[in-house]
Design an enzyme around this catalytic site. Structure first.
Site, PDB file in Angstrom:
ATOM      1  N   HIS A  36      -3.732   8.165   5.813  1.00 41.72           N
ATOM      2  CA  HIS A  36      -3.925   6.824   5.248  1.00 41.72           C
ATOM      3  C   HIS A  36      -5.329   6.342   5.625  1.00 41.72           C
ATOM      4  O   HIS A  36      -6.031   5.818   4.774  1.00 41.72           O
ATOM      5  CB  HIS A  36      -2.841   5.892   5.784  1.00 41.72           C
ATOM      6  CG  HIS A  36      -2.787   4.574   5.095  1.00 41.72           C
ATOM      7  ND1 HIS A  36      -2.604   4.458   3.732  1.00 41.72           N
ATOM      8  CD2 HIS A  36      -2.892   3.303   5.571  1.00 41.72           C
ATOM      9  CE1 HIS A  36      -2.605   3.169   3.406  1.00 41.72           C
ATOM     10  NE2 HIS A  36      -2.785   2.453   4.495  1.00 41.72           N
ATOM     11  N   CYS A  75       0.798  -1.226   0.000  1.00 40.63           N
ATOM     12  CA  CYS A  75       0.000   0.000   0.000  1.00 40.63           C
ATOM     13  C   CYS A  75       0.829   1.274   0.000  1.00 40.63           C
ATOM     14  O   CYS A  75       0.270   2.370  -0.030  1.00 40.63           O
ATOM     15  CB  CYS A  75      -0.960  -0.020   1.184  1.00 40.63           C
ATOM     16  SG  CYS A  75      -1.919  -1.525   1.230  1.00 40.63           S
ATOM     17  N   HIS A 135     -10.097   1.484  -0.258  1.00 31.89           N
ATOM     18  CA  HIS A 135      -8.642   1.338  -0.192  1.00 31.89           C
ATOM     19  C   HIS A 135      -8.146   0.898  -1.569  1.00 31.89           C
ATOM     20  O   HIS A 135      -8.559  -0.128  -2.089  1.00 31.89           O
ATOM     21  CB  HIS A 135      -8.279   0.299   0.876  1.00 31.89           C
ATOM     22  CG  HIS A 135      -6.843   0.357   1.302  1.00 31.89           C
ATOM     23  ND1 HIS A 135      -5.828   0.806   0.477  1.00 31.89           N
ATOM     24  CD2 HIS A 135      -6.252   0.033   2.483  1.00 31.89           C
ATOM     25  CE1 HIS A 135      -4.677   0.739   1.126  1.00 31.89           C
ATOM     26  NE2 HIS A 135      -4.911   0.282   2.354  1.00 31.89           N
TER      27      HIS A 135
END
Lengths: 309, 394
Positions: free
Chosen positions: B286, B151, B323
């Protein structure tokens, strides 16, 4: 006088041309230096290699890592890293790690894919270990490494990419060391299909690593100095030209064989001294890169030229 | 830092569609994009929800990742005014097109509708191959490198580009990231019980229950400011700081105090010449919407700029986009860039009630006007990897 003037003019003209040529040469050198894979020499602090399931001498029992199952990718990555970091302990807050692997953990990916297609429940452990980040996280905890960690995939020779990455990272005054490593798994029929497709029309070979085998190699790099008896720098153009007349065969896409060659040369130079020319496979966007490894400890004046294959 | 880094073009695609206006209508309006996905049978999983765009002619069953990257790349280069043949590094964040792995095993099991096609695109599973395809398709010459670190992959690509440009090694870099929702990854996150239970992502809310996946592809064109000036290109934002650091804590969970995240942010701010964050007007967090991440991230932000944390608006746009995994870094970079350019903060959508452990200003549910000079975007990943980038209005 006239002659003298002419001479002076001619001399001035010659001097101007010489200066121009010198400036052009300097500019070219500066441009080449900017484009060179390495701007500065690097010190090699430690190297390690490990294989599993190849039937070769380097085959080694692998550590069991808590939370990692089925695949040798993470144990191999950990083992070669552990050896380097144990041999040359250092400040983890000033140590970066860069892992290169063309396809990553194909064993885990294929196992998860087969289970899914078969309608079986996904295994959370395969989820946890699916990315190379996971073993880097494990390593960071064991060795208190808090600086940056990256993982890469390249079709080119990982030696070139990893040394270039270390060179760039070591320009950061907050870093002293960069551990670079490569991991490659044999893989089954899907991985073979991938390599067939990558090799098509390129003249590159397909790997012959057994399906269940794995390879890993690591190099701990720092700035050159007393702590690093062997350094690596870009090879001089004439060395590269000599080598270009007799280039080695290109390896398969993303092959980490070059890291094994670098590690073998490092071991040899520590024993015998001398220097070693390491040429890498040409990349799509540039020609072959070559590096000279030089031992700074007293030893024989051995010079070798070797293309890894 | 010897050379300034500027952004001169971008292309972006999410579940809201293609381009900046789609982001303005979705992300900046605080509209969640989650629907039951029809890309695969979600029957075996705990939720059917994802922020996946309705499948078009280049749907996942084809060459979707490659097509989407090419589309965003073309858009980015057009905006930057750079022609085919430009010498530019191509730095991509991806773990490869995992649908080709699924299709291979479906073909092997005799259950694939397009077994032949699956075998023809086996190499798309290789992350580096996608970078080659992108560079080749855009006609770019220069180094190519693919970052696979989950990520933070595309944020790492941008950081690498900043280093290459600021050190004078290259003039132009095309940085990209791509993830499109597919079953293999969906199944893995489901098995890890990481997916939201109520069909929404609620970053920093007390009732957050997990993340949902989303489509994200973006390309940003980074350039040395001098190179952009020479050719008369308009700088959209400058990148003035970057940092990366590791938690040294766990293979999958973040450090509970956000140690690595704070270190990455501090590093980026030091490089930006603003160690205490006094010039920051916004943080794109995030903010995955998981219990672990959001509390740790809050503590990390407090540690990064202890005097300023409470006065800086922080939002997570994953409440709208989901996400985006390897694409999160670059898509959220684009979102942060739009915030700076437009003077609007994107909200944290799906926010219900505050969590005592998450006690910052999260811009809940509604966009907010703001005159931004600088903004920070942060990402974190498995293995305790963290990245931070500071953007500045030119």
């Amino acid at each position: 006088m006239t002659t003298g003037n002419v001479d002076s003019v001619e001399k001035a003209g010659e001097a101007g041309k010489a200066r121009e040529a010198e400036n052009a040469e300097k500019a070219e050198k500066a441009e080449n230096a900017e484009k060179a894979v390495l701007r500065s020499p690097l010190g090699i602090l430690a190297t390690a290699t490990a294989t599993h399931g190849t039937g070769g001498d380097d085959d080694t029992p692998l550590p069991r890592l808590s939370g990692f199952v089925e695949s040798v990718f993470s144990p191999l990555a950990y083992e070669v890293s552990r050896r380097c970091l144990t041999e040359r302990p250092g400040d983890g807050s000033r140590t970066a790690v860069v892992l290169a692997s063309l396809q990553g953990d194909t064993t885990t990916e294929d196992l998860a894919g087969q289970r899914m297609v078969a309608g079986r429940v996904h295994n959370p452990l395969l989820f946890m270990q699916a990315t190379a980040n996971s073993v880097l996280g494990y390593l960071s905890r064991e060795f208190r490494i808090t600086a940056q960690m990256f993982s890469l995939s390249t079709l080119d020779d990982p030696v070139t990419e990893l040394l270039a990455m270390a060179d760039l990272l070591l320009e950061d005054p907050e870093l002293d060391r960069v551990l670079v490593l490569g991991v490659e798994l044999g893989g089954g029929e899907r991985v073979a299909a991938v390599h067939r497709e990558l090799a098509a029309g390129t003249g590159r070979p397909e790997p012959d690593t057994p399906a269940s085998a794995g390879l890993a190699a690591a190099v701990l790099l720092g700035r050159p100095g007393a702590e690093a008896p062997v350094s690596v720098r870009p090879a001089e153009p004439y060395d590269v030209a000599d080598h270009a007349e007799n280039p080695g065969a290109a390896g398969h896409s993303g092959s980490i064989q070059g890291l094994f060659d670098l590690a073998a040369a490092h071991r040899r130079l520590l024993r015998h001294g001398g220097s070693h020319l390491l040429a890498t496979d040409p990349a799509e966007w540039h020609g072959p890169a070559a590096f000279t490894l030089t031992a700074h400890a007293p030893g024989t004046n051995e010079t070798e030229s070797h293309a890894h294959q | 830092m010897s050379g300034e880094v500027t952004v001169t073009g971008f292309g972006v695609r999410t579940a809201f569609g293609t381009g900046a206006d789609a982001l303005r209508r979705g992300v900046f309006a605080g509209v969640p994009a989650f629907t039951p996905t029809t890309r695969f049978d979600t029957g075996p999983y705990r939720t059917p929800m994802a922020a996946a765009a309705p499948d078009g002619p280049d749907a996942v069953e084809g060459w979707a990742l490659r097509h989407a990257l090419a589309e965003c790349g073309t858009e980015g280069l057009d905006m930057a005014g750079l022609p085919s043949g430009t010498e530019a590094a191509v730095l991509l964040g991806t773990v490869g097109d995992t649908t080709s792995i699924t299709h291979h095993w479906q073909a092997a099991a005799g259950s694939a509708p397009g077994a032949g096609e699956a075998m023809e695109r086996a190499a798309d599973a290789v992350p580096a191959h996608l970078a080659e395809q992108l560079a080749g398709g855009l006609g770019l010459t220069g180094p190519r490198l693919t970052f696979t670190n989950a990520c933070v992959a595309s944020a790492a690509a941008i950081i690498h580009a900043c280093r290459l440009i600021s050190s004078g090694r290259i003039d132009v870099a095309v940085c990209a990231g791509a993830y499109l929702v597919e079953e293999a990854t969906f199944g893995k996150f489901d098995s890890g019980r990481a997916l939201s239970r109520d069909g929404m992502v609620r970053p920093f809310s007390v009732d957050r229950s997990g993340l949902l996946l989303g489509d994200g592809v973006a390309v940003v064109v980074l350039e040395s400011a001098e190179h952009a000036r020479r050719r008369g290109a308009r700088p959209l934002v400058n990148v003035v700081g970057w940092g990366a650091a590791t938690d040294a804590h766990h293979i999958a969970q973040p450090h509970p105090e956000g140690a690595g995240l704070a270190a990455a942010a501090r590093q980026a701010l030091r490089l930006a010449g603003d160690a205490d964050g006094s010039t920051l007007g916004y943080v794109n967090a995030h903010g995955t919407g998981t219990k672990y991440n959001d509390a740790a991230e809050t503590r990390g932000l407090r540690a990064a700029f202890p005097e300023r944390a409470e006065s800086i608006p922080v939002s997570s746009t994953k409440g709208t986009t989901g996400h985006l995994l390897q694409a999160a870094g670059v898509v959220e970079f684009v979102i942060t860039m739009l915030a700076v350019m437009d003077g609007v903060l994107p909200p944290t959508a799906g926010f219900t009630r505050p969590d005592p452990e998450c006690d910052l200003d999260y811009v809940p549910n509604s966009p907010r006007p703001a005159d931004l000079r600088r903004a920070l975007t942060i990402n974190a990943a498995f293995g305790g990897a963290n990245t931070a980038l500071v953007l500045e209005r030119p």
